[in-house]
Design a protein around this motif. Sequence first.
Motif, PDB file in Angstrom:
ATOM      1  N   TYR A 230       0.840  -1.212   0.000  1.00  0.00           N
ATOM      2  CA  TYR A 230       0.000   0.000   0.000  1.00  0.00           C
ATOM      3  C   TYR A 230       0.868   1.252   0.000  1.00  0.00           C
ATOM      4  N   ARG A 231       1.906   1.256   0.837  1.00  0.00           N
ATOM      5  CA  ARG A 231       2.802   2.409   0.871  1.00  0.00           C
ATOM      6  C   ARG A 231       3.500   2.599  -0.469  1.00  0.00           C
ATOM      7  N   ALA A 232       3.882   1.475  -1.102  1.00  0.00           N
ATOM      8  CA  ALA A 232       4.548   1.561  -2.402  1.00  0.00           C
ATOM      9  C   ALA A 232       3.610   2.140  -3.458  1.00  0.00           C
ATOM     10  N   ARG A 233       2.326   1.761  -3.391  1.00  0.00           N
ATOM     11  CA  ARG A 233       1.358   2.301  -4.347  1.00  0.00           C
ATOM     12  C   ARG A 233       1.062   3.761  -4.065  1.00  0.00           C
ATOM     13  N   LEU A 234       1.026   4.106  -2.794  1.00  0.00           N
ATOM     14  CA  LEU A 234       0.664   5.462  -2.412  1.00  0.00           C
ATOM     15  C   LEU A 234       1.772   6.447  -2.744  1.00  0.00           C
ATOM     16  N   TYR A 235       3.002   6.102  -2.393  1.00  0.00           N
ATOM     17  CA  TYR A 235       4.148   6.991  -2.628  1.00  0.00           C
ATOM     18  C   TYR A 235       4.917   6.501  -3.858  1.00  0.00           C
ATOM     19  N   HIS A 236       4.452   6.919  -5.014  1.00  0.00           N
ATOM     20  CA  HIS A 236       5.076   6.446  -6.252  1.00  0.00           C
ATOM     21  C   HIS A 236       5.992   7.491  -6.873  1.00  0.00           C
ATOM     22  N   SER A 237       6.354   8.520  -6.106  1.00  0.00           N
ATOM     23  CA  SER A 237       7.290   9.525  -6.601  1.00  0.00           C
ATOM     24  C   SER A 237       8.162   9.986  -5.433  1.00  0.00           C
ATOM     25  N   GLU A 238       9.175  10.794  -5.740  1.00  0.00           N
ATOM     26  CA  GLU A 238      10.107  11.255  -4.717  1.00  0.00           C
ATOM     27  C   GLU A 238      10.408  12.737  -4.896  1.00  0.00           C
ATOM     28  N   ALA A 239      10.812  13.356  -3.800  1.00  0.00           N
ATOM     29  CA  ALA A 239      11.222  14.758  -3.825  1.00  0.00           C
ATOM     30  C   ALA A 239      12.521  14.897  -3.040  1.00  0.00           C
ATOM     31  N   VAL A 240      13.448  15.666  -3.585  1.00  0.00           N
ATOM     32  CA  VAL A 240      14.696  15.973  -2.890  1.00  0.00           C
ATOM     33  C   VAL A 240      14.516  17.328  -2.213  1.00  0.00           C
ATOM     34  N   VAL A 241      14.714  17.378  -0.902  1.00  0.00           N
ATOM     35  CA  VAL A 241      14.474  18.602  -0.156  1.00  0.00           C
ATOM     36  C   VAL A 241      15.628  18.847   0.811  1.00  0.00           C
ATOM     37  N   ARG A 242      15.700  20.092   1.299  1.00  0.00           N
ATOM     38  CA  ARG A 242      16.605  20.456   2.384  1.00  0.00           C
ATOM     39  C   ARG A 242      15.770  20.719   3.627  1.00  0.00           C
ATOM     40  N   LEU A 243      16.239  20.209   4.763  1.00  0.00           N
ATOM     41  CA  LEU A 243      15.519  20.344   6.015  1.00  0.00           C
ATOM     42  C   LEU A 243      16.388  21.059   7.046  1.00  0.00           C
ATOM     43  N   SER A 244      15.796  22.018   7.746  1.00  0.00           N
ATOM     44  CA  SER A 244      16.472  22.623   8.888  1.00  0.00           C
ATOM     45  C   SER A 244      16.448  21.635  10.053  1.00  0.00           C
ATOM     46  N   PRO A 245      17.229  21.877  11.098  1.00  0.00           N
ATOM     47  CA  PRO A 245      17.157  20.984  12.270  1.00  0.00           C
ATOM     48  C   PRO A 245      15.743  20.882  12.838  1.00  0.00           C
ATOM     49  N   LEU A 246      15.003  22.005  12.849  1.00  0.00           N
ATOM     50  CA  LEU A 246      13.634  21.967  13.351  1.00  0.00           C
ATOM     51  C   LEU A 246      12.757  21.097  12.468  1.00  0.00           C
ATOM     52  N   ALA A 247      12.856  21.265  11.149  1.00  0.00           N
ATOM     53  CA  ALA A 247      12.037  20.484  10.222  1.00  0.00           C
ATOM     54  C   ALA A 247      12.339  19.001  10.341  1.00  0.00           C
ATOM     55  N   ARG A 248      13.600  18.684  10.544  1.00  0.00           N
ATOM     56  CA  ARG A 248      13.972  17.275  10.679  1.00  0.00           C
ATOM     57  C   ARG A 248      13.283  16.656  11.890  1.00  0.00           C
ATOM     58  N   ASP A 249      13.190  17.412  12.976  1.00  0.00           N
ATOM     59  CA  ASP A 249      12.506  16.915  14.169  1.00  0.00           C
ATOM     60  C   ASP A 249      11.004  16.783  13.954  1.00  0.00           C
ATOM     61  N   LEU A 250      10.453  17.614  13.064  1.00  0.00           N
ATOM     62  CA  LEU A 250       9.002  17.623  12.860  1.00  0.00           C
ATOM     63  C   LEU A 250       8.519  16.594  11.845  1.00  0.00           C
ATOM     64  N   VAL A 251       9.420  16.020  11.066  1.00  0.00           N
ATOM     65  CA  VAL A 251       9.015  15.088  10.010  1.00  0.00           C
ATOM     66  C   VAL A 251       8.150  13.945  10.545  1.00  0.00           C
ATOM     67  N   PRO A 252       8.503  13.268  11.642  1.00  0.00           N
ATOM     68  CA  PRO A 252       7.640  12.169  12.104  1.00  0.00           C
ATOM     69  C   PRO A 252       6.227  12.616  12.438  1.00  0.00           C
ATOM     70  N   TYR A 253       6.065  13.861  12.902  1.00  0.00           N
ATOM     71  CA  TYR A 253       4.747  14.351  13.318  1.00  0.00           C
ATOM     72  C   TYR A 253       3.943  14.880  12.125  1.00  0.00           C
TER      73      TYR A 253
END
Length: 325
Positions: A230-253
Amino acid sequence: MRASRLLSLLLLLQTRGRMTAPELAEELEVSVRTVYRDVESLSAAGVPVYADRGPAGGYQLLDGYRTRLTGLTGDEAESLFLSGIPGPAAAELGLGSVLAAAQLKLMAALPPELRSRAGRIRERFHLDAPGWFREVERPDHLAAVADAVWNQQRVEVRYEAWGKPEATRLLEPYGLILKTGVWYVAARADGHFRSYRVSRMRAVVTLESRFERDQDFDLAAYWDTWSEQYRARLYHSEAVVRLSPLARDLVPYYLGPFAARAVRETAGPPDEHGWVQVTLPIESPTHARMEFFRFGPDLEVLQPSELRELMVRSAADVTRLYVGD
């Protein structure tokens, strides 16, 4: 720990018959003196254990004594296997009252020390399955589907898949899964196993015909495989991004555990400001734009160019909304 050892001692005597104190001590990995104390505790709790003297002596239970849970109905016995799910979920399955009755009978059958330990566990541990800040689904037809699962009966359902019109389907329901407060049923349809969200069932008719279960079907293994697919079907593309330290902490949420794992696996070395470059799975540029905008200035899209341009236009639209042209 001691309660577990007492129960092990009791089961050893029940299954093996007479055993000496040294034999019990070796099996339980305790001292002989500890065995003496444990036997006294079992006797004080009403277990008919006695000692035979002499070279062939040892401890044994009164002939015919067996530990057993008496008085449980079929529904109550089945409900014990669901005692790890939260109370509201058991109620949704139509098992709230029988689960409570089964637990009461179980508590009454335990010796005082084990009863006290079981009570402490119930007082100090609680499972709350739904995720934070999500409204809990209460499917109208969950009890009917659960009953069909127990009794191996086919069901005819009117099902509304996401973005599709309602359709009538004939299902052989194999098992129910509770995922972060959402109920799914694993069912065989047209010879193939699929997963259906119970809240999307608009009508359920239980048929008289029963089905034979595939003995090789493993519900937990099926769900693990289906989830990955299901995850493979749902996420069928990718994005390259830059994350600040704050954003990195917020990704799981903000983006969930799948994205958090992608951060751990693809993050490059941090720059002088602590920003890292990662590759995140996305459904589509449009969906990613809404998700990434939650990070504000703490996330920068590098690729794909379509998504980066979409972020630029959206940022300009927001600026115009607040400060004008």
